[in-house]
Scaffold this motif. Structure first.
Motif, PDB file in Angstrom:
ATOM      1  N   GLN A 124       0.813  -1.258   0.101  1.00  7.68           N
ATOM      2  CA  GLN A 124       0.001   0.348   0.061  1.00  7.68           C
ATOM      3  C   GLN A 124       0.532   1.233   0.223  1.00  7.68           C
ATOM      4  O   GLN A 124       0.511   2.062  -1.012  1.00  7.68           O
ATOM      5  CB  GLN A 124      -0.980  -0.010   1.055  1.00  7.68           C
ATOM      6  N   ARG A 183       1.841   1.592  -3.618  1.00  9.05           N
ATOM      7  CA  ARG A 183       0.532   1.583  -4.318  1.00  9.05           C
ATOM      8  C   ARG A 183       0.476   2.422  -6.163  1.00  9.05           C
ATOM      9  O   ARG A 183       1.000   1.670  -6.868  1.00  9.05           O
ATOM     10  CB  ARG A 183      -0.379   1.627  -3.790  1.00  9.05           C
ATOM     11  N   LEU A 243       4.175   1.298  -7.833  1.00 13.57           N
ATOM     12  CA  LEU A 243       4.025  -0.350  -8.395  1.00 13.57           C
ATOM     13  C   LEU A 243       4.909  -0.432  -9.399  1.00 13.57           C
ATOM     14  O   LEU A 243       5.633  -1.666  -9.921  1.00 13.57           O
ATOM     15  CB  LEU A 243       3.047  -1.548  -7.957  1.00 13.57           C
TER      16      LEU A 243
END
Length: 826
Positions: free
Chosen positions: A358, A361, A364
């Motif tokens: 997270q 994120r 990523l």
């Protein structure tokens, strides 16, 4: 597994790593300090040759003859090439792993397959007279320095054309190197020579003094990208300057009292100095890193680092790739580093894995890409797996992600790990693999006879495998000790149903080894006649080559063989080869008919084809200009048929006699009549010409002598008279009762000449025609009334109705009167 950063060392603001590739590389008895070592680019093979300037320890176990030994980087002996050619002055490699050996007399040998096969050429340009001092190599060529300081460049090994560069000063050259053509403004090779206190740049047109101080320079080196030059001064200092000699990048004082044995670039960022057992790496801003070894160390530079070779170990020194540093650097908070940590937490089943995901994120996709790239840069299989797991974990979280890069990297890593195995000894890096390409990597495996691995990798990479099988078979026929039948059976069985196999290449290898029978057997399995035939001819299997060419149906190929045989064999032997080969005979005949009449005569004589020979003489006679020569040729043709058993021979003899008679007659006409010339005309043409010239009586006499048929004579006379426009003579002929060709031709020919009045004379004489046909003839003559009278006599009312539409003026009333006369009265 320990963290990769354990092997990292910081030099200035950059990290470098030394990767252990192989250990126990060479036998301890092998004194590396007494050898010259040349390494092929892209982690290729090593070539070792005893340094002729050094004294060697005598060992009874060592071979007394000189040799060039080719090893893999793991120390596996690939080939030993016995050397008796003379003193070696240059030993280097091309980018496709060809070994180049240059001798003192300027002879260059190019060993192209690591198995001892070579091509050879000479440098010329005074190399044999003055001798070669040393050589410098780049990926596709080399430069040789002669003892008189002249430089000879060879830019391509496939088509070597040695070229002399500009003349430098004749003073002592302390050291020198080259800048490859790809990195020069002139796009030709440039040599950097340390002469006196300065550096001279020599290209094809001039030798330019760069006016540098602080010389002489004991070592000169150019970075792989051609942008920087390193100079080692006599007082132990290292300079790094730009290759245009305008800017000085850095300086380092080694404080060494002895000159290093070698100076090489490590990538494009640092310079490596090597003494006997000590290595200094100089990084940006003069930062230094030192390594010590138990024995003599050799430096082998590559595009992205340096291989360090000792008896005990083979290591690779390079700048840590950016992707690797991004992931593993201590305290790194990059998305890729966090993703790797998330994967480790996932293995521990820790909820922190999700927290890490997270956290990155938004970044990523970049983190996944960085992990994939870092996996390709790693030598450790453990860390390859960990990085790929991290990338796999990251892409599984993403909603949209193309896995192509991930799959391709997995494929490349499997290939790299396979060839890095010590039994193969190709410690190629990811960047080197990108430069080398999979096809050339497979070729390197083929040259090492790693056929099974080459086949498996080719199938895995979806590359063709036919070259691998052909190379295996060629080595089989060259080196096997079995009998030839067994070898042939083994090769054919193994290659059965394999696509794209060239048995011609295998057969050529057998023939080169002196196994002609085996080569012939193998060629029977070659499906392409165009490949079979040239080799069969070189093997002197002429008749087999001709039969194969005929079977192929390729007339060009048959002509190629026939031309070869005609040049090689006596004429009688050539004709014997043609016996019982009608296709070949027909092709020779058709070709000779237009190009070589003498060959055609010999062919007919050899085959006892008297009629064909006579016809050839007849054609030859017609081509002659002198009448007597024509007659002599015709006599020869007639004589040739004297004993012929051909049933048509008598007929041909008769025609030859008539031809002689015609030639004599035409010669007499030419003497009697000034123009036109009659020689060379046919009999019909002669008669036509006589009639047109007003010699109808002579023409009639000739017609009688040659027994020209009446119908033919009448046609000739008619057309000649019409062409002459002798309508008076034609009118006289019309007074005769009968014509051998009838009167219709007279009507048609005269009408075609435009004389309708004379044409009308022949209409009543055409008694064999119907009334309507004669009526049409009258109409063509413009006499509609006469046409109507013909139809009235025949009581053809329908014909009259049709004719009325063609009538004009008073003719209409006349036709109406005729129609009224035929209609019945009420």
């Amino acid at each position: 597994m320990s963290n990769p950063i354990i092997d990292w060392e910081k030099v200035g603001d950059q990290y470098y790593r030394k990767v252990k590739l192989y250990d126990a590389v060479f036998d301890q008895d092998l004194e590396l300090e007494n050898y010259v070592i040349a390494g092929a680019p892209y982690a290729g093979a090593l070539a070792l040759y005893r340094d002729e300037d050094k004294i060697h320890t005598y060992r009874a176990t060592q071979a007394s003859k000189s040799s060039i030994d080719i090893y893999s980087c793991s120390g596996k002996l690939i080939r030993r090439i016995n050397w008796e050619k003379g003193s070696i002055r240059g030993l280097g490699w091309s980018e496709d792993e060809k070994l180049l050996v240059i001798t003192k007399d300027g002879t260059v040998r190019c060993y192209y397959d690591l198995q001892g096969d070579f091509t050879q050429f000479s440098l010329g340009h005074g190399a044999e007279e003055h001798g070669v001092r040393s050589c410098r190599f780049w990926l596709t060529g080399f430069v040789a320095m002669l003892e008189n300081n002249r430089l000879v460049a060879v830019s391509h090994y496939n088509e070597p054309r040695p070229k002399l560069l500009a003349a430098p000063p004749e003073d002592v050259v302390h050291s020198w190197t080259i800048i490859p053509p790809a990195y020069t403004l002139s796009r030709s090779v440039e040599a950097l020579l340390s002469i006196g206190q300065t550096i001279f740049v020599v290209d094809s047109s001039e030798a330019e003094d760069r006016m540098l101080p602080n010389g002489p320079f004991k070592h000169v080196g150019v970075s792989p990208n051609g942008l920087y030059v390193t100079l080692y001064t006599e007082d132990g200092k290292v300079w790094v300057i730009t290759s245009d000699f305008q800017n000085k990048i850095g300086e380092y004082d080694s404080k060494a009292k002895t000159v290093p044995k070698d100076v090489q670039w490590c990538g494009n960022d640092s310079v490596v100095l090597a003494w006997e057992d000590e290595v200094h790496m100089i990084g940006p801003k003069g930062a230094v890193l030192k390594h010590y070894y138990d024995g003599w160390v050799h430096l082998l530079a590559d595009i992205d680092g340096v291989r360090l070779i000792t008896n005990d170990i083979c290591e690779f020194l390079q700048k840590v790739p950016d992707a690797t540093e991004d992931v593993f650097k201590l305290g790194s908070t990059s998305p890729a580093s966090i993703l790797l940590d998330a994967e480790e937490q996932l293995e521990k089943k820790s909820p922190k894995a999700d927290e890490n995901i997270q956290m990155i994120r938004s970044s990523l996709p970049d983190a996944v890409a960085a992990c994939v790239e870092a996996a390709g840069q790693e030598f450790s299989i453990h860390w390859q797996k960990q990085l790929l797991k991290a990338a796999s974990f990251g892409k599984s979280v993403l909603d949209l992600y193309s896995s192509d890069d991930f799959v391709n990297m997995c494929e490349k890593i499997r290939v790299l790990n396979a060839v890095r195995d010590y039994r193969v000894g190709l410690p190629i890096t990811y960047d080197e693999y990108q430069y080398l390409t999979p096809e050339r990597l497979i070729q390197r495996l083929i040259n090492r006879r790693e056929y099974l691995l080459a086949i498996r990798l080719s199938e895995y990479l979806r590359l063709p495998t036919n070259k691998i099988y052909v190379h295996w078979a060629a080595q089989k026929v060259r080196n096997s000790t079995d009998d030839e039948d067994t070898i042939c059976k083994t090769v054919v069985t193994r290659l059965h149903n394999k696509q794209g196999i060239s048995f011609e290449a295998i057969a050529r290898s057998a023939y080169d080894e002196g196994r002609s029978h085996l080569a012939t057997q193998l060629l029977d399995h070659e499906t392409r006649a165009g490949k079979q035939v040239p080799l069969l001819l070189s093997m002197e299997e002429d008749e087999i080559a001709l039969d194969k060419a005929i079977e192929s149906g390729d007339t060009d190929l048959v002509f190629f063989v026939l031309l070869h045989l005609k040049k090689k064999l006596p004429l009688a032997s050539f004709f014997r080869v043609l016996n019982n080969r009608p296709v070949a005979t027909a092709l020779v005949e058709s070709s000779a008919r237009s190009q070589d009449q003498e060959l055609l005569k010999d062919l007919y004589y050899q085959d006892d084809r008297r009629l064909d020979g006579a016809n050839l003489l007849f054609s030859d006679a017609l081509a002659q200009s002198a009448p007597q020569t024509k007659i002599d040729k015709l006599k020869l043709a007639s004589k040739l048929l004297a004993d012929s058993k051909d049933p048509t021979a008598t007929l041909h003899q008769k025609s030859y006699l008539e031809a002689q008679q015609l030639i004599r007659m035409q010669d007499a006409l030419d003497r009697d009549i000034d123009a036109p010339r009659y020689t060379g005309l046919s009999l019909n043409e002669t008669l036509t010409s006589l009639v047109r010239s007003g010699y109808s009586k002579r023409a009639a006499k000739i017609q009688a002598e040659f027994r020209v048929p009446e119908k033919t004579w009448w046609w000739i006379r008619l057309r000649a008279l019409v062409a002459k426009r002798d309508f008076v003579e034609i009118e006289e002929i019309s007074k005769q009762r009968k014509s051998a060709i009838g009167w219709e031709p007279f009507f048609s020919e005269v009408l075609g000449a435009g004389n309708t009045k004379l044409a009308a004379v022949f209409v009543p004489k055409c008694a064999g025609l119907t009334a309507r046909e004669r009526s049409e003839m009258w109409v063509k003559c413009g006499q509609v009334t006469k046409a109507g009278e013909e139809l009235v006599r025949a009581k053809d009312l329908d014909g009259l109705e049709t004719l009325r539409g063609k009538a004009t003026g008073a003719g209409v009333a006349e036709i109406d009167r005729m129609i009224a006369g035929l209609r019945p009265r009420r």
